[in-house]
Design a protein around this motif. Structure first.
Motif, PDB file in Angstrom:
ATOM      1  N   TYR A  53       7.732  12.368   1.173  1.00 61.65           N
ATOM      2  CA  TYR A  53       6.323  12.558   0.803  1.00 61.65           C
ATOM      3  C   TYR A  53       5.894  13.997   1.094  1.00 61.65           C
ATOM      4  O   TYR A  53       5.197  14.626   0.292  1.00 61.65           O
ATOM      5  N   GLN A  54       6.326  14.539   2.234  1.00 57.58           N
ATOM      6  CA  GLN A  54       5.978  15.914   2.572  1.00 57.58           C
ATOM      7  C   GLN A  54       6.531  16.894   1.544  1.00 57.58           C
ATOM      8  O   GLN A  54       5.862  17.868   1.166  1.00 57.58           O
ATOM      9  N   LEU A  55       7.759  16.653   1.096  1.00 58.23           N
ATOM     10  CA  LEU A  55       8.341  17.530   0.077  1.00 58.23           C
ATOM     11  C   LEU A  55       7.605  17.410  -1.248  1.00 58.23           C
ATOM     12  O   LEU A  55       7.467  18.396  -1.984  1.00 58.23           O
ATOM     13  N   ALA A  56       7.125  16.216  -1.574  1.00 62.51           N
ATOM     14  CA  ALA A  56       6.343  16.031  -2.796  1.00 62.51           C
ATOM     15  C   ALA A  56       5.063  16.865  -2.742  1.00 62.51           C
ATOM     16  O   ALA A  56       4.700  17.551  -3.715  1.00 62.51           O
ATOM     17  N   VAL A  57       4.382  16.809  -1.610  1.00 64.48           N
ATOM     18  CA  VAL A  57       3.160  17.604  -1.442  1.00 64.48           C
ATOM     19  C   VAL A  57       3.485  19.092  -1.469  1.00 64.48           C
ATOM     20  O   VAL A  57       2.759  19.892  -2.071  1.00 64.48           O
ATOM     21  N   TYR A  58       4.597  19.468  -0.836  1.00 69.25           N
ATOM     22  CA  TYR A  58       5.010  20.871  -0.818  1.00 69.25           C
ATOM     23  C   TYR A  58       5.247  21.398  -2.234  1.00 69.25           C
ATOM     24  O   TYR A  58       4.807  22.497  -2.590  1.00 69.25           O
ATOM     25  N   PHE A  59       5.949  20.608  -3.059  1.00 73.15           N
ATOM     26  CA  PHE A  59       6.228  21.031  -4.435  1.00 73.15           C
ATOM     27  C   PHE A  59       4.931  21.185  -5.228  1.00 73.15           C
ATOM     28  O   PHE A  59       4.757  22.145  -5.978  1.00 73.15           O
ATOM     29  N   PHE A  60       4.018  20.249  -5.037  1.00 74.88           N
ATOM     30  CA  PHE A  60       2.738  20.335  -5.744  1.00 74.88           C
ATOM     31  C   PHE A  60       1.981  21.595  -5.327  1.00 74.88           C
ATOM     32  O   PHE A  60       1.372  22.274  -6.166  1.00 74.88           O
ATOM     33  N   ASP A  61       2.038  21.931  -4.045  1.00 79.59           N
ATOM     34  CA  ASP A  61       1.366  23.152  -3.572  1.00 79.59           C
ATOM     35  C   ASP A  61       1.978  24.393  -4.213  1.00 79.59           C
ATOM     36  O   ASP A  61       1.253  25.340  -4.567  1.00 79.59           O
ATOM     37  N   GLN A  62       3.310  24.408  -4.375  1.00 76.88           N
ATOM     38  CA  GLN A  62       3.963  25.543  -5.022  1.00 76.88           C
ATOM     39  C   GLN A  62       3.522  25.672  -6.484  1.00 76.88           C
ATOM     40  O   GLN A  62       3.294  26.770  -6.988  1.00 76.88           O
ATOM     41  N   ILE A  63       3.398  24.531  -7.163  1.00 77.91           N
ATOM     42  CA  ILE A  63       2.964  24.544  -8.561  1.00 77.91           C
ATOM     43  C   ILE A  63       1.523  25.033  -8.673  1.00 77.91           C
ATOM     44  O   ILE A  63       1.172  25.811  -9.562  1.00 77.91           O
ATOM     45  N   LYS A  64       0.686  24.578  -7.738  1.00 76.15           N
ATOM     46  CA  LYS A  64      -0.726  24.982  -7.766  1.00 76.15           C
ATOM     47  C   LYS A  64      -0.911  26.471  -7.494  1.00 76.15           C
ATOM     48  O   LYS A  64      -1.907  27.051  -7.908  1.00 76.15           O
ATOM     49  N   ASN A  65       0.027  27.080  -6.803  1.00 76.85           N
ATOM     50  CA  ASN A  65      -0.059  28.527  -6.587  1.00 76.85           C
ATOM     51  C   ASN A  65      -0.034  29.271  -7.912  1.00 76.85           C
ATOM     52  O   ASN A  65      -0.639  30.344  -8.054  1.00 76.85           O
ATOM     53  N   ASN A  66       0.684  28.694  -8.891  1.00 80.55           N
ATOM     54  CA  ASN A  66       0.758  29.309 -10.221  1.00 80.55           C
ATOM     55  C   ASN A  66      -0.314  28.781 -11.161  1.00 80.55           C
ATOM     56  O   ASN A  66      -0.755  29.493 -12.067  1.00 80.55           O
ATOM     57  N   ASN A  67      -0.695  27.526 -10.963  1.00 76.06           N
ATOM     58  CA  ASN A  67      -1.698  26.904 -11.838  1.00 76.06           C
ATOM     59  C   ASN A  67      -2.623  26.022 -11.008  1.00 76.06           C
ATOM     60  O   ASN A  67      -2.345  24.834 -10.815  1.00 76.06           O
ATOM     61  N   PRO A  68      -3.726  26.564 -10.503  1.00 77.63           N
ATOM     62  CA  PRO A  68      -4.650  25.794  -9.660  1.00 77.63           C
ATOM     63  C   PRO A  68      -5.231  24.563 -10.351  1.00 77.63           C
ATOM     64  O   PRO A  68      -5.706  23.651  -9.675  1.00 77.63           O
ATOM     65  N   GLU A  69      -5.178  24.519 -11.691  1.00 80.11           N
ATOM     66  CA  GLU A  69      -5.741  23.393 -12.438  1.00 80.11           C
ATOM     67  C   GLU A  69      -4.719  22.309 -12.732  1.00 80.11           C
ATOM     68  O   GLU A  69      -5.035  21.335 -13.425  1.00 80.11           O
ATOM     69  N   HIS A  70      -3.513  22.450 -12.207  1.00 74.07           N
ATOM     70  CA  HIS A  70      -2.473  21.451 -12.488  1.00 74.07           C
ATOM     71  C   HIS A  70      -2.911  20.088 -11.965  1.00 74.07           C
ATOM     72  O   HIS A  70      -3.391  19.951 -10.842  1.00 74.07           O
TER      73      HIS A  70
END
Length: 263
Positions: free
Chosen positions: A163-180
């Motif tokens: 679960y922590q890795l899932a949240v981590y990946f989402f945070d990395q994606i949001k760094n590029n696209n805050p609206e993801h």
């Protein structure tokens, strides 16, 4: 409180037990022991209250105290949320207290229907109901046929590395696209579990690729989920080998260090 409860051995094989921490197991048994066996009525400030069998009014502090040494109120709060997801209990809270209801209590805790007073048919029926109660909820299903011999879909709490890795990946994606759009973290966590458990990757390797793909101009728009990361894992590793690896901040609280990712 006096009396006893039934604790079926089948519980040992169920996700609600297998995936629980020692503190959560203590809390689970404590909740069973705190539940009323019979209907209970009382009066407080002139108002009458009633609790059905399997229900009880309590507080996080009281549950933590009765669960024993080493169990905190935060442990209790996390456990109750987790047990709700397994459909083991329902929880209605107020400013001071909360009403806990053990789901289907009467199926496997009915005092008036002891096994020696039942026919074999009724006993079998009740046991099947117990097994169903401990295993069936909308979040616990079999994986697809491809992984059916090695995996099962589970419920992951926020302390799980998957679960922590899932949240981590989402945070990395949001760094590029805050609206993801926010994903289903349970589905993501299960896909990450498959990468680690079935594909034999390490958590550090998975984390490294999650960050790397979101720093690569081409991959950042193509790898936007753990399932896609899993599908292209080997080809992504080949790309990484052609480039100088960068340092990744671990999920744990340890000091940042350079990992040997095994690529």
């Amino acid at each position: 409180m006096q009396g006893w409860i039934k604790l079926h051995r089948e519980l040992l094989n169920k996700p609600i037990w297998l995936e629980s921490t020692p503190e959560q197991k203590s809390i689970l048994v404590t909740l069973l022991m705190m539940a009323n066996h019979k209907e209970k009525e009382w009066e407080w400030k002139g108002q009458k209250f009633k609790a059905e069998p399997g229900q009880f009014v309590t507080s996080l502090e009281k549950i933590a105290f009765k669960s024993g040494k080493g169990v905190s109120m935060q442990n209790v709060r996390t456990a109750i949320k987790r047990f709700e997801r397994y459909n083991f209990l329902t929880n209605k809270s107020t400013n001071k207290n909360r009403l806990i209801t053990i789901v289907n209590w009467e199926i496997y805790q009915d005092v008036e229907n002891e096994p020696n007073k039942q026919s074999n048919k009724q006993l079998t029926s009740n046991q099947q109901a117990v097994n169903k109660q401990l295993t069936t909820n909308k979040n616990v299903k079999n994986d697809n046929k491809k992984d059916k011999n090695n995996s099962r879909k589970q419920v992951y709490d926020d302390t799980s590395i998957y679960y922590q890795l899932a949240v981590y990946f989402f945070d990395q994606i949001k760094n590029n696209n805050p609206e993801h759009k926010q994903p289903n973290f349970q589905t993501w966590a299960d896909d990450i579990r498959k990468i680690i458990e079935l594909d034999k990757r390490t958590a550090e390797q998975v984390q490294y690729l999650m960050r790397w793909v979101q720093q690569d101009e081409f991959e950042m728009v193509n790898v936007l989920s753990p399932s896609k990361l899993r599908k292209r894992f080997d080809s992504l590793v080949m790309k990484v080998k052609r480039e100088q690896p960068s340092k990744v901040t671990p999920i744990t609280k340890h000091k940042e260090k350079q990992y040997n990712y095994g690529f």
